[in-house]
Every structure is written in C-alpha cells, then in structure tokens.
Design an enzyme around this catalytic site. Structure first.
Site, PDB file in Angstrom:
ATOM      1  N   CYS A 182       0.851  -1.198   0.000  1.00 19.79           N
ATOM      2  CA  CYS A 182       0.000   0.000   0.000  1.00 19.79           C
ATOM      3  C   CYS A 182       0.885   1.245   0.000  1.00 19.79           C
ATOM      4  O   CYS A 182       1.855   1.323   0.757  1.00 19.79           O
ATOM      5  CB  CYS A 182      -0.899   0.011   1.230  1.00 19.79           C
ATOM      6  SG  CYS A 182      -1.970   1.461   1.338  1.00 19.79           S
ATOM      7  N   THR A 216      -0.651   4.449   0.116  1.00 23.65           N
ATOM      8  CA  THR A 216      -1.546   5.554   0.462  1.00 23.65           C
ATOM      9  C   THR A 216      -0.835   6.640   1.267  1.00 23.65           C
ATOM     10  O   THR A 216      -1.016   7.832   1.028  1.00 23.65           O
ATOM     11  CB  THR A 216      -2.761   5.025   1.250  1.00 23.65           C
ATOM     12  OG1 THR A 216      -3.556   4.197   0.380  1.00 23.65           O
ATOM     13  CG2 THR A 216      -3.627   6.164   1.768  1.00 23.65           C
ATOM     14  N   ARG A 217      -0.008   6.238   2.240  1.00 18.02           N
ATOM     15  CA  ARG A 217       0.661   7.238   3.080  1.00 18.02           C
ATOM     16  C   ARG A 217       1.622   8.088   2.256  1.00 18.02           C
ATOM     17  O   ARG A 217       1.780   9.288   2.516  1.00 18.02           O
ATOM     18  CB  ARG A 217       1.407   6.536   4.218  1.00 18.02           C
ATOM     19  CG  ARG A 217       0.485   5.844   5.206  1.00 18.02           C
ATOM     20  CD  ARG A 217       1.261   5.105   6.282  1.00 18.02           C
ATOM     21  NE  ARG A 217       0.366   4.437   7.218  1.00 18.02           N
ATOM     22  CZ  ARG A 217       0.783   3.692   8.243  1.00 18.02           C
ATOM     23  NH1 ARG A 217       2.080   3.519   8.450  1.00 18.02           N
ATOM     24  NH2 ARG A 217      -0.091   3.109   9.045  1.00 18.02           N
ATOM     25  N   GLY A 245      -2.139  -9.993   4.649  1.00 16.30           N
ATOM     26  CA  GLY A 245      -2.014  -9.961   3.204  1.00 16.30           C
ATOM     27  C   GLY A 245      -0.666 -10.502   2.781  1.00 16.30           C
ATOM     28  O   GLY A 245      -0.531 -11.637   2.349  1.00 16.30           O
ATOM     29  N   GLY A 246       0.378  -9.685   2.937  1.00  9.67           N
ATOM     30  CA  GLY A 246       1.712 -10.056   2.515  1.00  9.67           C
ATOM     31  C   GLY A 246       2.228 -11.333   3.158  1.00  9.67           C
ATOM     32  O   GLY A 246       2.967 -12.101   2.525  1.00  9.67           O
ATOM     33  N   MET A 267      -4.493  -3.666  -4.104  1.00  8.39           N
ATOM     34  CA  MET A 267      -5.723  -3.592  -4.907  1.00  8.39           C
ATOM     35  C   MET A 267      -5.990  -2.193  -5.441  1.00  8.39           C
ATOM     36  O   MET A 267      -6.916  -1.993  -6.232  1.00  8.39           O
ATOM     37  CB  MET A 267      -6.913  -4.102  -4.091  1.00  8.39           C
ATOM     38  CG  MET A 267      -6.806  -5.581  -3.719  1.00  8.39           C
ATOM     39  SD  MET A 267      -6.407  -6.660  -5.125  1.00  8.39           S
ATOM     40  CE  MET A 267      -7.914  -6.506  -6.094  1.00  8.39           C
ATOM     41  N   SER A 268      -5.195  -1.197  -5.021  1.00  9.05           N
ATOM     42  CA  SER A 268      -5.274   0.137  -5.623  1.00  9.05           C
ATOM     43  C   SER A 268      -4.045   0.422  -6.485  1.00  9.05           C
ATOM     44  O   SER A 268      -3.776   1.573  -6.829  1.00  9.05           O
ATOM     45  CB  SER A 268      -5.403   1.214  -4.534  1.00  9.05           C
ATOM     46  OG  SER A 268      -6.672   1.154  -3.915  1.00  9.05           O
ATOM     47  N   GLY A 316      -0.943   1.805  -4.724  1.00 10.60           N
ATOM     48  CA  GLY A 316      -0.399   0.499  -4.374  1.00 10.60           C
ATOM     49  C   GLY A 316       0.762   0.164  -5.280  1.00 10.60           C
ATOM     50  O   GLY A 316       0.985   0.835  -6.289  1.00 10.60           O
ATOM     51  N   CYS A 344       1.763 -16.402  24.039  1.00 11.06           N
ATOM     52  CA  CYS A 344       0.851 -16.584  25.175  1.00 11.06           C
ATOM     53  C   CYS A 344       1.570 -17.213  26.364  1.00 11.06           C
ATOM     54  O   CYS A 344       1.337 -16.829  27.516  1.00 11.06           O
ATOM     55  CB  CYS A 344      -0.337 -17.446  24.753  1.00 11.06           C
ATOM     56  SG  CYS A 344      -1.517 -16.614  23.657  1.00 11.06           S
TER      57      CYS A 344
END
Length: 348
Positions: A185, A187-188, A241-242, A269-270, A290, A316
């Site tokens: 991505c 976007t940033r 995803g990755g 996807m973009s 992307g 845990c």
C-alpha cells in the site's frame, strides 16, 4: 486552522511485549480459539481469529480451504463470479462456508445480492473501500445491513474511534482498522494520510468494545510477533495480506528465473496492476495507491499458518495466557529502539 497532536503514536516496530510469570508447562496447553457474539447480526463466531485479506492474490478459494482446515477465516476477494461461487459452494463443507466472507465495494451491491441468493450458506459479508470515512460508504453499510439483517458484516477501513462507532451503529459487526500500513500500500506516500497501526488498534478497539462491537487489525504485520502484538493491543481479529502471499494457494503469476529461483506476483488492490486487470486502467482523476512486487515462492500456505499459530502460542506462554482471550489482559508493551539482532540478517 491546522493543529498538531503531540502525543506519539506507535507502530508494531516500536514496541515489544514484556514477559510475565507463567504457570504454563507447554505451548500445547494454549487455546487459540475465540468465541465472539456479534452485536448486529446476533450470530456467533468460533475459531482462530486470523483472516486472509480480500486481495485477489491472497483471498482465494484455495486459500480459504487451507485456512479453514486450521480454523482461520478468509475474506474472499470480490472478483469471483456468481458461477464461481456456486461451484465453490458445491464442493465446500459447512465448516468451510462458516469461515468465508463475500467481499464487495460501493458498486457491487447487485452482484452481492445475486451471490447471497445463490449461495445461502455464506453468512458473512466484507465491505471494503480504501476510505471508510466517506458518507457513501456509511450509507452502503446501512443499506447492506437492511438487506441482510442476519449476516455478519465486516466493514472498513478506518483508523479512529469515532468512525468505528459510526460504522458499528450503522450495522457493522467487525470494523477493519488500518490506513496505509500494508506492504504493498502506498496511500501514506501518495496522500500523506494514515495512522500508526498499533495506536490505531488500541484506540479503535476501545471504541468498538464500548458498543459491543469488534475490530480487525488490517495491515502492517510482517511476522508472527506482529500478529501477537495486534491481538495484545486489543484487536479481536488480525487480517493478513503479505504474510500469506507467494504460496501455492495465493493468486498471482508464478515466475521462474533463468537460475531456477521462483517468485509469485503480489500487488495492492489500488495499484496500477490491479486497476488495469479489473477496471481497464487508472482513471485520469486518481493516482495509483499500491505497488506490485515479486514475492519469493513459499510453497504450501499450511506451513506458514503453522508458523504463525506456533508464534502466537509461544507469545501466550511468555505472558501466562492459557487462552488467547487472556492475551490482551496480560499484555504490557515496552518502547524499544530495536526488534532483533540483524548481524546475520533477518530471521526467516
């Protein structure tokens, strides 16, 4: 007038989980299943709260089959046809169908209705857009809730508490949290918009849980330790995803180099690649947000799933959580300047 929030916001790379005294004798004692009653659908989820992302190189039918075998969930990408969904349904068990969601965007409601009519065993819907802050998307969530009152709705993406609350009140059961943290991505970089993922998860989980809703941390995980951090921060689910790209079950072309090395294509996807594939190209009024990369071929996804779940069990045991539901209550984060010793390279 613009303003600056001075409180430091944190990402997974900025923290580690502090170990605590534990009475557990073995990782095998840890129970990773969660049972969630959903606020709006009134359905109940039971399984390991890790999801495959609804990307066409990750959220595939073969991936869904493999993940469901281990109790994990898949948000199947929206580019499968109604006929392909019918064929999948014809060979899938009830347990598998409980662990998949049909994905849709703003322009896909008619297709969504056709799929749900022809494949009634699917009980979950993933409504996914890059910008979950738009009024159009909020209206979409309300519309889909009205159309499917008894289906579980996963919706996003957002990164702030007030929008988590808005989406839950409009009908979402699980809100996707994350803008820009994904490995493919941009976007940033393209927009300057985003929010460090760990802080986004902590703040959004608090908002969702106050209304009886849930969140999924979507993006930013690079290793099993990041999955543990997301769940420790309060996420009810973690979407990957990755980490699930490059496998036999993943989409994308298999590329073999002259020297025999193999790769699979993975893209956002973009990205330009995705938009050329699905809508004919990047529209003149927008930019690609992307990138497309080649991921080393990694074989069967089941091996990666076992590695992720093994890391979670170990996390845990380090904090004394016999059940995954106890992890967030027993998590204390410490600020750090280094995650691992890289003198001999990154861990495999």
């Amino acid at each position: 007038m613009p303003r600056v929030e001075t409180e430091v916001k944190l990402d997974f790379k900025d923290v580690l989980i502090r170990p605590k005294r534990s009475t557990l004798k073995s990782r095998a004692e840890v129970d990773l299943t969660r049972d969630y009653p959903f606020r709006n659908s009134c359905r109940t989820y039971s399984g390991v709260p890790v999801m495959a992302s609804n990307m066409d190189t990750v959220g595939t039918f073969p991936m869904a089959r493999t993940l469901a075998h281990h109790g994990l969930f898949t948000c199947v990408h929206k580019h499968y046809s109604v006929q392909e969904w019918e064929e999948f349904d014809g060979t899938a068990s009830d347990a598998l169908m409980e662990n998949v969601a049909v994905s849709a965007g703003i322009g896909d409601v008619e297709k969504l209705q056709h799929i749900m009519a022809r494949v009634p065993r699917v009980k979950s819907i993933c409504l996914d857009v890059a910008n979950g802050y738009s009024e159009t998307f909020i209206e979409l969530v309300a519309r889909v809730r009205a159309l499917f009152p008894a289906h579980t709705i996963i919706a996003g993406n957002v990164v702030t508490g007030e929008m988590v609350e808005e989406l839950i009140l409009k009908g979402a059961d699980v809100v996707k949290v994350g803008i820009g943290p994904g490995s493919v991505c941009t976007t940033r970089v393209k927009t300057g918009i985003g929010y460090p993922q760990l802080s986004a998860v902590m703040e959004c989980a608090d908002a969702a849980h106050g209304l009886g809703g849930h969140i999924v941390s979507d993006g930013g995980c690079t290793c099993p330790g990041d999955v543990a951090k997301a769940l420790g921060a309060g996420a009810d689910f973690v979407m990957l995803g990755g980490m699930l790209a490059g496998h036999d079950q993943s989409g994308g072309d298999l590329i073999t180099e002259a020297d025999g090395r193999q790769f699979k294509q993975f893209y956002g996807m973009s990205s330009k690649v995705a938009m050329e594939k699905h809508v004919g190209g990047v529209a003149e009024y927008r930019a690609s947000e992307g990138k497309a990369v080649r991921v080393p071929y990694r074989g069967d996804a089941a091996d990666t799933v076992r590695d992720i779940l093994g890391g979670l069990r170990s996390a845990c045991t380090y904090v004394g959580a016999a059940k995954l539901k106890e992890l967030s209550k027993r998590t204390t984060f410490i600020r750090v300047t280094q995650q691992e010793n890289l003198v001999f390279g990154k861990a495999a």
